[in-house]
Design a protein around this motif. Sequence first.
Motif, PDB file in Angstrom:
ATOM      1  N   UNK A 137       0.987  -1.241  -0.007  1.00 48.75           N
ATOM      2  CA  UNK A 137      -0.074   0.032  -0.112  1.00 48.75           C
ATOM      3  C   UNK A 137       0.806   1.344  -0.060  1.00 48.75           C
ATOM      4  N   UNK A 138       1.832   1.308   0.873  1.00 48.25           N
ATOM      5  CA  UNK A 138       2.722   2.436   0.922  1.00 48.25           C
ATOM      6  C   UNK A 138       3.569   2.673  -0.109  1.00 48.25           C
ATOM      7  N   UNK A 139       3.942   1.607  -0.974  1.00 48.10           N
ATOM      8  CA  UNK A 139       4.647   1.650  -2.257  1.00 48.10           C
ATOM      9  C   UNK A 139       3.985   2.296  -3.205  1.00 48.10           C
ATOM     10  N   UNK A 140       2.653   1.672  -3.427  1.00 45.20           N
ATOM     11  CA  UNK A 140       1.825   2.310  -4.565  1.00 45.20           C
ATOM     12  C   UNK A 140       1.481   3.643  -4.210  1.00 45.20           C
ATOM     13  N   UNK A 141       1.425   4.233  -3.094  1.00 44.79           N
ATOM     14  CA  UNK A 141       1.195   5.791  -3.109  1.00 44.79           C
ATOM     15  C   UNK A 141       2.325   6.362  -3.277  1.00 44.79           C
ATOM     16  N   UNK A 142       3.568   5.998  -3.256  1.00 44.77           N
ATOM     17  CA  UNK A 142       4.727   6.472  -3.685  1.00 44.77           C
ATOM     18  C   UNK A 142       5.138   6.671  -5.034  1.00 44.77           C
ATOM     19  N   UNK A 143       4.702   5.434  -5.939  1.00 49.34           N
ATOM     20  CA  UNK A 143       4.821   5.598  -7.210  1.00 49.34           C
ATOM     21  C   UNK A 143       4.107   4.387  -7.775  1.00 49.34           C
ATOM     22  N   UNK A 144       3.640   4.477  -9.258  1.00 46.99           N
ATOM     23  CA  UNK A 144       2.619   3.687  -9.682  1.00 46.99           C
ATOM     24  C   UNK A 144       3.319   2.150 -10.040  1.00 46.99           C
ATOM     25  N   UNK A 145       2.866   1.167  -9.529  1.00 41.44           N
ATOM     26  CA  UNK A 145       3.351  -0.122  -9.795  1.00 41.44           C
ATOM     27  C   UNK A 145       3.295  -0.645 -11.285  1.00 41.44           C
ATOM     28  N   UNK A 146       4.109  -1.478 -11.515  1.00 41.83           N
ATOM     29  CA  UNK A 146       4.320  -1.977 -12.944  1.00 41.83           C
ATOM     30  C   UNK A 146       2.937  -3.042 -13.399  1.00 41.83           C
ATOM     31  N   UNK A 147       2.329  -3.763 -12.216  1.00 41.34           N
ATOM     32  CA  UNK A 147       1.554  -4.428 -12.630  1.00 41.34           C
ATOM     33  C   UNK A 147       0.049  -3.888 -12.594  1.00 41.34           C
ATOM     34  N   UNK A 148      -0.739  -4.436 -13.513  1.00 46.58           N
ATOM     35  CA  UNK A 148      -2.216  -3.699 -13.594  1.00 46.58           C
ATOM     36  C   UNK A 148      -3.257  -4.839 -13.434  1.00 46.58           C
ATOM     37  N   UNK A 149      -4.257  -4.482 -12.733  1.00 46.58           N
ATOM     38  CA  UNK A 149      -4.537  -3.442 -11.841  1.00 46.58           C
ATOM     39  C   UNK A 149      -3.634  -3.795 -10.456  1.00 46.58           C
ATOM     40  N   UNK A 150      -3.075  -2.859 -10.020  1.00 42.51           N
ATOM     41  CA  UNK A 150      -2.238  -2.842  -8.606  1.00 42.51           C
ATOM     42  C   UNK A 150      -3.013  -3.219  -7.428  1.00 42.51           C
ATOM     43  N   UNK A 151      -2.770  -4.355  -6.579  1.00 41.04           N
ATOM     44  CA  UNK A 151      -3.315  -4.510  -5.454  1.00 41.04           C
ATOM     45  C   UNK A 151      -2.586  -3.942  -4.259  1.00 41.04           C
ATOM     46  N   UNK A 152      -3.221  -2.710  -4.057  1.00 43.69           N
ATOM     47  CA  UNK A 152      -2.620  -1.902  -2.922  1.00 43.69           C
ATOM     48  C   UNK A 152      -3.554  -1.843  -1.656  1.00 43.69           C
ATOM     49  N   UNK A 153      -4.730  -2.793  -1.474  1.00 41.34           N
ATOM     50  CA  UNK A 153      -5.516  -2.484  -0.329  1.00 41.34           C
ATOM     51  C   UNK A 153      -4.383  -2.838   1.010  1.00 41.34           C
ATOM     52  N   UNK A 154      -4.598  -1.820   2.211  1.00 35.20           N
ATOM     53  CA  UNK A 154      -4.139  -2.168   3.270  1.00 35.20           C
ATOM     54  C   UNK A 154      -5.339  -2.566   4.363  1.00 35.20           C
ATOM     55  N   UNK A 155      -4.930  -3.388   5.162  1.00 35.57           N
ATOM     56  CA  UNK A 155      -5.732  -4.251   5.902  1.00 35.57           C
ATOM     57  C   UNK A 155      -5.622  -4.089   7.437  1.00 35.57           C
ATOM     58  N   UNK A 156      -6.702  -3.910   8.054  1.00 34.98           N
ATOM     59  CA  UNK A 156      -6.506  -4.002   9.557  1.00 34.98           C
ATOM     60  C   UNK A 156      -6.886  -5.545   9.990  1.00 34.98           C
ATOM     61  N   UNK A 157      -5.791  -6.112  10.439  1.00 33.65           N
ATOM     62  CA  UNK A 157      -5.818  -7.578  10.395  1.00 33.65           C
ATOM     63  C   UNK A 157      -6.066  -8.109  12.199  1.00 33.65           C
ATOM     64  N   UNK A 158      -6.939  -9.010  12.381  1.00 30.00           N
ATOM     65  CA  UNK A 158      -7.313  -9.330  13.574  1.00 30.00           C
ATOM     66  C   UNK A 158      -7.133 -10.933  13.534  1.00 30.00           C
ATOM     67  N   UNK A 159      -6.388 -11.526  14.477  1.00 29.82           N
ATOM     68  CA  UNK A 159      -6.047 -12.835  14.426  1.00 29.82           C
ATOM     69  C   UNK A 159      -5.823 -13.469  15.761  1.00 29.82           C
ATOM     70  N   UNK A 160      -5.861 -14.998  15.812  1.00 30.05           N
ATOM     71  CA  UNK A 160      -5.540 -15.493  16.983  1.00 30.05           C
ATOM     72  C   UNK A 160      -4.157 -16.157  17.022  1.00 30.05           C
ATOM     73  N   UNK A 161      -3.239 -15.638  17.709  1.00 27.12           N
ATOM     74  CA  UNK A 161      -1.849 -16.312  17.722  1.00 27.12           C
ATOM     75  C   UNK A 161      -1.652 -17.315  18.889  1.00 27.12           C
TER      76      UNK A 161
END
Length: 213
Positions: A137-161
């Motif tokens: 996500x941060x990389x996509x905000x800095x510069x466009x990625x070469x792949x299209x469509x770019x998968x730049x979703x950032x997630x709030x992740x909750x899990x059991x560890x």
Amino acid sequence: MTTRLTCSVFFVLVFAFPPANAQKRPTMPSPRPIDATVCKILANPSAMNNRIVKVRGYLQTSFEYSVLSNARCPEREIWLVFADGSAPPQLGAVVGGTADAAASGFKARRSPAAPVHLNRDANYAQLMRYLEISAKGGACSDAPRSDFPPDCTTYRITATFTGRIDTVPSPAHKTHLKGPNAKAADRMGFGQMGMFEAQIVVEAVANAVTVAD
């Protein structure tokens, strides 16, 4: 000559084939994880030292931080690493503290560190995928990625560890209760600048749930 040969054969048979009633050495079962919360662990860290726990929380990662938190005590966090020594993909640079879970001078630990081994199953792979996508996500905000469509979703992740808890000794915890400046001064904890009184060394992941930011 015959007597010597008979004795030799008897010796070989006795040691090659142990008695039928011989018992095998019992295998020590793995300790059952204790259900815990981030808030409970940090309320009295040394009481949870070297315990295998199962804890659910919100994983926050960045270039300098890898922490597990809980909404009920949002300002208190546990440092998170994986049992193989790796860290989430976003973590890039850490100036660690002086805490060492295996150190002989760690008075809170009265037995060797409980062994943990990372389970790289489908749940772990899914968590890694979410973390890697979020890291983009941060990389996509800095510069466009070469792949299209770019998968730049950032997630709030909750899990059991599930993993081993390592903590600072009780005297350090009491000193840290004086405020965040005390933690910054002694650096006796885990993670970035030794600011964290506990860390979880993860061996298994389950039930990862994500919400797109």
